[in-house]
Design an enzyme around this catalytic site. Structure first.
Site, PDB file in Angstrom:
ATOM      1  N   GLN A 173       0.796  -1.278  -0.024  1.00  0.00           N
ATOM      2  CA  GLN A 173       0.052  -0.056   0.153  1.00  0.00           C
ATOM      3  C   GLN A 173       0.840   1.381  -0.117  1.00  0.00           C
ATOM      4  OE1 GLN A 173      -0.744  -0.947   4.742  1.00  0.00           O
ATOM      5  NE2 GLN A 173      -2.276   0.116   3.673  1.00  0.00           N
ATOM      6  N   GLU A 179      -8.401   5.563   6.124  1.00  0.00           N
ATOM      7  CA  GLU A 179      -8.102   4.728   7.263  1.00  0.00           C
ATOM      8  C   GLU A 179      -7.958   5.520   8.550  1.00  0.00           C
ATOM      9  OE1 GLU A 179      -5.415   1.075   8.754  1.00  0.00           O
ATOM     10  OE2 GLU A 179      -4.761   2.278   7.173  1.00  0.00           O
TER      11      GLU A 179
END
Length: 267
Positions: A119, A203
């Site tokens: 990521q 997130e």
């Protein structure tokens, strides 16, 4: 006159010392990263006891830490994930103060496969009147590491991309279209991916083994969102949509349209 001029010089000097320089901010970030302060995690299961509105089929799934869209397929499917978004200006949630953060990123795995996640993305942090941004790359379960040589400001258009050249190697790239800067990191010999998830996520990440206070990030829209497979490129159409829910409160609202994913703060 002399006293007034002297006082002005003293005040200016004091203000200059009070504002951290870019070098000092970088040192702070490097120290936090070296201590393993930032870590994304696989999607956590919902612990909600809230009664779900069954008519709201769009937002059927929740998580304490992930909001966004996730594609799920067979192992070995996803090779690349990319998306472009405008860096937001974070704010403290209503009635709260102190440091709050959130992170926008794209990645491979972490939903139905939690062995590893490839990521890359941008953190945005608000602390009082001070706003800061960090660009990072990560191959979970290792911690995140900052990119250097990339300037970031609210309103910048950035493209974040990851490529898995194998299950244990690949690259993470961020392009700031507003400044013309590009940074990239290459991985090798990492824990094995499943390559069965492709995601576009905002997130509530971990710091010191617990989630950070979640910032009001306004809205993040990933445009040009696509995931590459061996047979071509796919959009987030049909993806599983996930909202962040904490303490029985929905903090986000997620939607998709064509090749875009929009995550809005709703807390």
């Amino acid at each position: 006159m002399f006293s007034a001029a002297l006082l002005c010089q003293v005040l200016l000097a004091t203000a200059a010392f009070a504002i951290p320089t870019s070098k000092e901010r970088l040192s702070e970030r490097v120290a936090r990263r070296s201590a393993g302060a930032h870590q994304s995690r696989p999607r956590l299961p919902s612990t909600s006891t809230r009664v779900t509105d069954i008519s709201n089929v769009t937002h059927a799934e929740t998580s304490p830490n992930w909001a966004g869209a996730v594609l799920v397929a067979n192992s070995g499917t996803y090779k690349t994930v990319t998306g472009t978004f405008t860096i937001p200006t974070p704010r403290e949630p209503s009635g709260q103060s102190g440091e709050h953060s959130a992170s926008a990123w794209v990645g491979i795995d972490g939903d139905t496969c939690g062995n590893a996640i490839l990521q890359t993305g941008i953190d945005f942090t608000i602390s009082g009147s001070r706003v800061s941004y960090d660009a990072w790359y990560e191959w979970y379960p290792d911690f995140a590491f900052d990119f250097t040589g990339l300037s970031l400001s609210a309103g910048n258009s950035v493209t974040v991309s990851v490529t898995a050249t194998s299950k244990t190697g690949g690259s993470a790239t961020i392009v700031n279209h507003s400044t013309g800067q590009t940074v990239s990191h290459t991985f090798s010999g990492q824990p094995s991916l499943c390559q069965e998830n492709a995601e576009w996520i905002v997130e509530d990440f971990d710091e010191g083994n617990s989630m950070v206070p979640f910032a009001n990030f306004g809205s993040v829209t990933f445009t040009g969102a696509s995931a590459g497979t061996s047979s071509g490129s796919v959009t987030p159409a049909g993806a599983t949509l996930i909202d962040i829910e904490q303490n029985n409160r929905l903090l986000t609202s997620v939607s998709t349209s064509g090749s875009s994913v929009t995550v809005s703060y709703a807390g």
